[in-house]
Scaffold this motif. Sequence first.
Motif, PDB file in Angstrom:
ATOM      1  N   ALA A 169     -42.462  -1.294  62.815  1.00 54.59           N
ATOM      2  CA  ALA A 169     -43.548  -1.815  63.632  1.00 54.59           C
ATOM      3  C   ALA A 169     -44.498  -2.659  62.798  1.00 54.59           C
ATOM      4  CB  ALA A 169     -44.310  -0.662  64.294  1.00 54.59           C
ATOM      5  N   PRO A 170     -44.555  -3.970  63.025  1.00 44.03           N
ATOM      6  CA  PRO A 170     -45.474  -4.825  62.263  1.00 44.03           C
ATOM      7  C   PRO A 170     -46.924  -4.476  62.586  1.00 44.03           C
ATOM      8  CG  PRO A 170     -43.799  -6.114  63.425  1.00 44.03           C
ATOM      9  CD  PRO A 170     -43.754  -4.727  63.981  1.00 44.03           C
ATOM     10  N   GLN A 171     -47.806  -4.683  61.616  1.00 45.76           N
ATOM     11  CA  GLN A 171     -49.229  -4.485  61.835  1.00 45.76           C
ATOM     12  C   GLN A 171     -49.809  -5.752  62.462  1.00 45.76           C
ATOM     13  OE1 GLN A 171     -50.837  -1.492  61.311  1.00 45.76           O
ATOM     14  NE2 GLN A 171     -48.702  -0.854  61.005  1.00 45.76           N
ATOM     15  N   GLU A 179     -41.291   2.701  72.180  1.00 43.44           N
ATOM     16  CA  GLU A 179     -40.371   1.561  72.219  1.00 43.44           C
ATOM     17  C   GLU A 179     -41.070   0.297  72.683  1.00 43.44           C
ATOM     18  OE1 GLU A 179     -38.368   5.368  72.331  1.00 43.44           O
ATOM     19  OE2 GLU A 179     -39.836   4.482  73.701  1.00 43.44           O
ATOM     20  N   ALA A 180     -41.933   0.435  73.701  1.00 39.52           N
ATOM     21  CA  ALA A 180     -42.666  -0.732  74.193  1.00 39.52           C
ATOM     22  C   ALA A 180     -43.677  -1.212  73.165  1.00 39.52           C
ATOM     23  CB  ALA A 180     -43.370  -0.390  75.506  1.00 39.52           C
ATOM     24  N   MET A 184     -43.717  -5.006  71.633  1.00 37.85           N
ATOM     25  CA  MET A 184     -44.893  -5.872  71.686  1.00 37.85           C
ATOM     26  C   MET A 184     -45.300  -6.334  70.289  1.00 37.85           C
ATOM     27  SD  MET A 184     -45.920  -6.490  74.784  1.00 37.85           S
ATOM     28  CE  MET A 184     -47.648  -6.947  74.619  1.00 37.85           C
ATOM     29  N   ARG A 185     -45.285  -5.434  69.326  1.00 34.52           N
ATOM     30  CA  ARG A 185     -45.681  -5.780  67.963  1.00 34.52           C
ATOM     31  C   ARG A 185     -44.688  -6.772  67.344  1.00 34.52           C
ATOM     32  NH1 ARG A 185     -49.389  -2.177  65.462  1.00 34.52           N
ATOM     33  NH2 ARG A 185     -50.183  -0.612  66.919  1.00 34.52           N
ATOM     34  N   GLN A 186     -43.406  -6.556  67.581  1.00 33.97           N
ATOM     35  CA  GLN A 186     -42.409  -7.493  67.059  1.00 33.97           C
ATOM     36  C   GLN A 186     -42.542  -8.862  67.708  1.00 33.97           C
ATOM     37  OE1 GLN A 186     -38.749  -5.291  67.692  1.00 33.97           O
ATOM     38  NE2 GLN A 186     -38.705  -4.616  65.549  1.00 33.97           N
TER      39      GLN A 186
END
Length: 306
Positions: free
Chosen positions: A192-194, A288-289, A293-295
Amino acid sequence: MNAYSTEHNSQTELTSAPVLIAGDSEASLRRAIMTVEAAGARVGAAIPLEQASERIEIQPSASAVWIELERDGGPVMDRLLAQVSHDASEGRYCAVVSASKDLLDLAFLGVGGSPVELLIDGNDAERAAALAVSTSGIHQYRKVSDIASDRSSERLRQLSDEVGRIASTLARLSSGPDATPRTIPELRTGDAPQIPAEAVRQVIRARRLRNRFFKEDLFADPAWDMLLDLLQAEIAQLRVPVSSLCIAAAVPATTALRWLKTMTDQGIFRRRADPHDGRRVFVELSPEASLAMRQYFAEVGPVGTV
């Protein structure tokens, strides 16, 4: 409060199962009766809220139960909503709960996870449509619109289109052009990207800014608006109640609730009870959502999106 019992001579109405109405005031009962009768259905009885639970248990048959709420009925209301939610989920009867905006959170807590139609501050056309959807499905909108005014008929067509858009959008989410099922990627540690909170806030502000130059409903996209709001709240470590999320959706509350329920059923949103208040529920992104969203924001980069 008096109980209402109605008799009709229409052969068409007598051949169908009646609608049982429960309300928390004389005015709410009268309004519900007008809705049911205008839709061409037969009213079996209209009774006070505190008598509804027992009456439902002994009612031999009903095409639907209509509950009209104007104020917080406390434990009596909570128990009735839980009963109707359970019965509707079991297929015993169809149900509509019509409530004021002040009761949005409580009404959703009571019936939001069930097939009960939840209507918030609905106008006459929306109320007729809710009964039609509950008892006959989306294909019955045309039948209901025959008894509505031209303006109401247009609103009913919009509601029909709205439900169709939800179905189409979710179909695209769950399957690609080749009809091969797709799912949101599984969450893996470190994936998960910040995302800076300001990046999400800028997107939300840009979307709202469009309303200064174009009609508000021209760009209505409640699913995306709710995803953005929940992502922003997640980054800020805030909890989002149902009523707040419906405001963020920038569409009428009933429309927002329909999207909210569907997105929850699809596993995109999750309901979480307030540990300090048993009569309140929060909404959050599923893991998962959240990852998706982060990606998405990470891939879009500084270009941004609206």
